[in-house]
Write an enzyme that holds these catalytic residues in place. Sequence first.
Site, PDB file in Angstrom:
ATOM      1  N   HIS A 145      44.239  31.038  55.731  1.00 47.31           N
ATOM      2  CA  HIS A 145      43.030  31.042  56.585  1.00 47.31           C
ATOM      3  C   HIS A 145      42.706  29.643  57.115  1.00 47.31           C
ATOM      4  O   HIS A 145      43.572  28.773  57.135  1.00 47.31           O
ATOM      5  CB  HIS A 145      41.852  31.662  55.837  1.00 47.31           C
ATOM      6  CG  HIS A 145      42.198  32.995  55.232  1.00 47.31           C
ATOM      7  ND1 HIS A 145      42.232  34.169  55.952  1.00 47.31           N
ATOM      8  CD2 HIS A 145      42.607  33.328  53.968  1.00 47.31           C
ATOM      9  CE1 HIS A 145      42.608  35.171  55.159  1.00 47.31           C
ATOM     10  NE2 HIS A 145      42.846  34.694  53.957  1.00 47.31           N
ATOM     11  N   HIS A 154      46.384  31.673  48.479  1.00 50.23           N
ATOM     12  CA  HIS A 154      45.218  32.460  48.873  1.00 50.23           C
ATOM     13  C   HIS A 154      44.286  32.670  47.685  1.00 50.23           C
ATOM     14  O   HIS A 154      44.659  32.410  46.539  1.00 50.23           O
ATOM     15  CB  HIS A 154      45.665  33.844  49.375  1.00 50.23           C
ATOM     16  CG  HIS A 154      46.218  33.821  50.766  1.00 50.23           C
ATOM     17  ND1 HIS A 154      45.546  34.328  51.824  1.00 50.23           N
ATOM     18  CD2 HIS A 154      47.376  33.320  51.250  1.00 50.23           C
ATOM     19  CE1 HIS A 154      46.267  34.163  52.925  1.00 50.23           C
ATOM     20  NE2 HIS A 154      47.390  33.561  52.602  1.00 50.23           N
ATOM     21  N   GLU A 212      47.759  34.866  45.045  1.00 48.26           N
ATOM     22  CA  GLU A 212      46.319  35.085  45.051  1.00 48.26           C
ATOM     23  C   GLU A 212      45.820  34.525  43.733  1.00 48.26           C
ATOM     24  O   GLU A 212      45.881  35.173  42.689  1.00 48.26           O
ATOM     25  CB  GLU A 212      46.010  36.586  45.184  1.00 48.26           C
ATOM     26  CG  GLU A 212      46.370  37.175  46.540  1.00 48.26           C
ATOM     27  CD  GLU A 212      45.357  36.829  47.650  1.00 48.26           C
ATOM     28  OE1 GLU A 212      44.324  36.187  47.335  1.00 48.26           O
ATOM     29  OE2 GLU A 212      45.617  37.184  48.801  1.00 48.26           O
TER      30      GLU A 212
END
Lengths: 751, 179
Positions: free
Chosen positions: A578, A646, A711
């Site tokens: 992101h 992430h 993650e």
Amino acid sequence: MSVPRKFGIRILLLILSIFILSSTAAAQNTIYFNSKDITSEIETVSREGELLIKARDLAELLDADLTWRPALKSLEMKSQNVTIKIMANSRYIQIGNDALKTRAGLQLVDNQAYIPLAKSIEAFGYLLEYQRDNEELYIFQPETTINNVSWQEDGNQLQIKMDEITPYRILHSEDGREITIEIDKAVIDQEFSDNISNNNYYLRVVNVPDRALLRLIIKSRTPIPFQIDGGVYEYEDSLVLSFLPQLKDIRIDKNNILKVEATGEIPDAKTKYISESKKMIIDIPSVVIGNFDLDIENHPLIKDIKVTQHDLDPVILRIEATMVNGDIFKPLKREKNSLLAFKPGQRSEITNLDYAAGSFSFDSSSALNPELFLLETPPRLVMNLYHVNRGAGILDKIEVNNSLIKNLRTARFDEQTVRIVADLKELTGYDWVEEEKNGIYHYTVNLKNKFAEIRTEDNDKYQYLDILMDSRAEYEVKKFNYPHRIVVDFKNTLNNLDEFKTIEKTSLIKDIRSSNYQLEGEEVTRLVFELNDYYSHRVETYQDKHGIKIALAKDYLNKQMKEDREIESHLIVVDAGHGGFDPGAIGMTGLEEKVSNLAIAREIASQLADKDQTVLLTRNSDRFHSLQQRVKFANARNADLFVSIHANSFNNPQTGGVETYYNQHENNQNRFLAEKIHDKLGRGLGIYDRGIKESNFYVIKYTKMPSALIEVAFVSNPGEEKMLQSSKFQKKAASLITEGILDYLEENGGK
Amino acid sequence: MAVKKIKLSPEQKRKMLLVLRVLLLTAAVLYLLFLFYNNYFLDDKIKVYFSTENANYLKSEKRTINQESDLYFQIFDELKSGPESSGLTATIPAGSQLLDYQIEDKMIILNFNQAFRDNHWGGSTGELLTIYSIVNSYTSLEEIQTVRILIEGKEVESLVGHLDLTQPLMYNQKLTEGS
């Protein structure tokens, strides 16, 4: 008694009127100005299907000067350099010398002037976007101006120059003949004229007034090749679209030179001859069929030429020339990179016949279509080459006498054919490879290697696995865990292990197995040594790579050994997920995923750099990059490894834990990398271990090197959100990921 | 110890036989009912997938097809209304709307509004479960094999930055618990 009743009725009426009022209010549009809801700050009315705004409110909004001339019933509004005029009872808004037609025009309501909102705001150069069935109206200031659209590089590149690159999308039509570039919040420079189509592409700029975007539409007669990672890149403040060159012309000149020309650079083509049908096939990569001229008719050498777009992925243009009498056209040295030239009547010549253990090779001045077969008594391999001559230095016979080959012989077999014969010690498998360099084609015939001996050995410190081959081995040693095993892959090797007695197992080796399988289209013979635990290992070769010796350390790999391990430098791309306008997931107390992603990615980069690894970050600041750009970043740099960082999220705040994703590829390297990394994270991070998972995530799907997506923790879980914010936890996650990466590199060597 | 043989009086025998007969008859009736149910009622059901509470898997619930409404819109409405059983969680963000759909050769193209993306909670797990709850629900239909997802008519790289949506998606077996 009657007073309370009256009171009650009043209350009822009041409630009813509030209800009616509020319901009419709800039917009105919601209006956003630069993302701020201004519905309550302005007064609007609807007339003749058009939304009108009180002129004073608009003036305030745009910080404009408003002049009302009562005598003329005319209104003038000036903001920055734009002045608009509108008169009562007229439907036109005047901007300079232009007039914009509206439906309702200026309307007086309660002695106040109301003017059409959309049209007047557009006149001031703002952009509008309607959403949710026109219920919501967004007004934006344009964020970028397209200053110029121009063709570069002989019409093979389209450059879109703008003030700043705003989010954009490239869409292509199903038949591939149309590409649309949508640029958000963009306006086009007023000086721009729409006459930029060229020979092959028709180009049009369309303003989409109610969606605040600009469309550039490119059309072509033939499909425009456009690959997932090809075509678009950002250069300073320009978007550059590259198109593949198109075929322009095929002709044969008075010297009988066949010429193929394209609008841009032609990579080297591959030519093939099919002797039975007297055909020459020219396969040209990365060139598209376009509007081309073909001026060959009734030529004494060429009967017919057929041009097809043989393939679109990868793009290959095929020219199929049928010859009158089976002549060979030989590629000439390139003079222009947009031109291929072929000279007729030349046979290719073979030179430099050479041999090595288990192989022989030669050069040819053009590509060949060799035919190979084995003959049994005496054992020999025959190779037929068509349309060739033997060059200088090619002898009738060479005595070789190595482990597999006795002699190499060459002879002219018939008018068409030269034959190479390898006399073998015994029959064995073979394959051949072609390599092209500077127009010379190099052919290698590999006879299959065989195992000569496999032994195990034991001393105080080490146990050895010793593999001896008939000739120089092409091998790869890999180590896997759970179950612990060492795997040796041999290319081009005959699996003759049945000929051996069972190999003695040692105290560290539980079992020895072998198997054959296809790896990237090549047959591989695999030896697997099952170990009873994890051992560090070292590989040595001896007898000019005929033998491989793998030493297993009896001691477990201890911490000190790990500190001291030396891993070759690799190029590792670390991708912080992101960024910019995309915050990623957001936690309850406001942590934006992009922030912790970047912190962890930076920490990994610095830790890996300490271990002499070269690390590149896809972003080192709070900037947005599309997934495609991240993939391109790693692929273009030919990175050895790609790791994306992430933080997770789910719509249940209790969900928590760490997980690692990989994308299933044929060679399993993605999974190995994920396993190595998660082996550390799952046990070491101190939060719930959600395991290794397989998925088709964009960045790990399209990167060409081993890749994984981590993650780290759930930002949607308040406890983990807090952890993700602490630099201690960030450092811990980073060091576990770094260790995993190093483990992977040590055992698999990247790529 | 000697085995004692139980002797039954004729009366007892008759009773036993009667019980047996009744049992057999009930079994037969149940079997027939089962067959009947399978043949005539199961076709009216659709499967919709929801996330398990631990966000590791998808699990389906059955819904009766509403003959009055459009089947494909109904599936999304069912997904949006969420699961009936307590161990499952809904996967569709608030405000999401299926604007329209198109079926092309066993592929359904679902066009969602911007809120479907804007109101999504993000995360790989979040995105995976949202997208595949939709994909698995639609691909459970015989006539649908793959699903494409568009936002406001536009092709997108992904919903919230992870999953590749540039390609049609197939039924995801791995995410489906118990299979």
